[in-house]
Design an enzyme around this catalytic site. Sequence first.
Site, PDB file in Angstrom:
ATOM      1  N   HIS A 139       0.815  -1.207   0.000  1.00  0.00           N
ATOM      2  CA  HIS A 139       0.000   0.000   0.000  1.00  0.00           C
ATOM      3  C   HIS A 139       0.852   1.261   0.000  1.00  0.00           C
ATOM      4  O   HIS A 139       2.029   1.227   0.322  1.00  0.00           O
ATOM      5  CB  HIS A 139      -0.965   0.022   1.187  1.00  0.00           C
ATOM      6  CG  HIS A 139      -0.301   0.105   2.520  1.00  0.00           C
ATOM      7  ND1 HIS A 139      -0.007  -1.006   3.278  1.00  0.00           N
ATOM      8  CD2 HIS A 139       0.111   1.169   3.250  1.00  0.00           C
ATOM      9  CE1 HIS A 139       0.563  -0.632   4.410  1.00  0.00           C
ATOM     10  NE2 HIS A 139       0.647   0.686   4.415  1.00  0.00           N
ATOM     11  N   ARG A 145      -1.913  10.955   4.281  1.00  0.00           N
ATOM     12  CA  ARG A 145      -2.559  11.521   5.466  1.00  0.00           C
ATOM     13  C   ARG A 145      -3.720  12.396   5.005  1.00  0.00           C
ATOM     14  O   ARG A 145      -3.567  13.164   4.059  1.00  0.00           O
ATOM     15  CB  ARG A 145      -1.568  12.339   6.279  1.00  0.00           C
ATOM     16  CG  ARG A 145      -0.542  11.502   6.980  1.00  0.00           C
ATOM     17  CD  ARG A 145       0.419  12.362   7.800  1.00  0.00           C
ATOM     18  NE  ARG A 145       1.320  11.526   8.544  1.00  0.00           N
ATOM     19  CZ  ARG A 145       2.469  11.034   8.065  1.00  0.00           C
ATOM     20  NH1 ARG A 145       2.844  11.317   6.838  1.00  0.00           N
ATOM     21  NH2 ARG A 145       3.227  10.264   8.804  1.00  0.00           N
ATOM     22  N   GLU A 190      -2.788  10.900 -10.829  1.00  0.00           N
ATOM     23  CA  GLU A 190      -2.630  10.710 -12.267  1.00  0.00           C
ATOM     24  C   GLU A 190      -3.661   9.685 -12.715  1.00  0.00           C
ATOM     25  O   GLU A 190      -3.918   8.708 -12.014  1.00  0.00           O
ATOM     26  CB  GLU A 190      -1.224  10.207 -12.572  1.00  0.00           C
ATOM     27  CG  GLU A 190      -0.952   9.992 -14.036  1.00  0.00           C
ATOM     28  CD  GLU A 190       0.472   9.521 -14.310  1.00  0.00           C
ATOM     29  OE1 GLU A 190       0.823   9.408 -15.488  1.00  0.00           O
ATOM     30  OE2 GLU A 190       1.229   9.253 -13.346  1.00  0.00           O
TER      31      GLU A 190
END
EC number: 4.4.1.5
Length: 177
Positions: free
Chosen positions: A25, A29, A165
């Site tokens: 992963h 935050r 993106e």
Amino acid sequence: MNFKGEQHPGVKMPTGDTLGFRLNHTMLRVKDPELALAFYTRVFGMSVLRRLDFEELGFSLYFLARLEEEEQVPEEKGERTVWTFSQKGLLELTHNWGTEDQADFAYHDGNAEPQGFGHICFSVPNLDAAEAWFDANDVEFIKRADQGKMKDVVFVKDTDGYWIEVVQADRLAALGD
């Protein structure tokens, strides 16, 4: 699997010691988990696999993925936690409790000076349809597919200002050298 990766200065051949290693992963935050979760679940179709709260440390972790129809996710929390930490390409949203109540609080997006972290990326089946979806959902664009020097690449912002993106893989075959 014959392809062993492109070779460039600094690249070292992996040893057997790293067999089974995988990127699980990437963590971002977030100031307000309700806003961030609404964005990633609604706009990008992600599901929350697991929420882990750490009361003594004052934060929560939310692990998200874009699940495929056929994926079998365990219902039992312990089994689902183990399953979550064995997946590829998850997004972890970390919420430090109380930040949502601080009006002037913001995390550095990594793209303002000094630059650091850049972006995460989603691949979509149809970039034009994705752009229309983002417009319909009032997503802030940094760059559309027909703008700038790098065509067929979209950049949008999430609710915390992080760049995302968005690409359509089959439109990128001629990208770079």
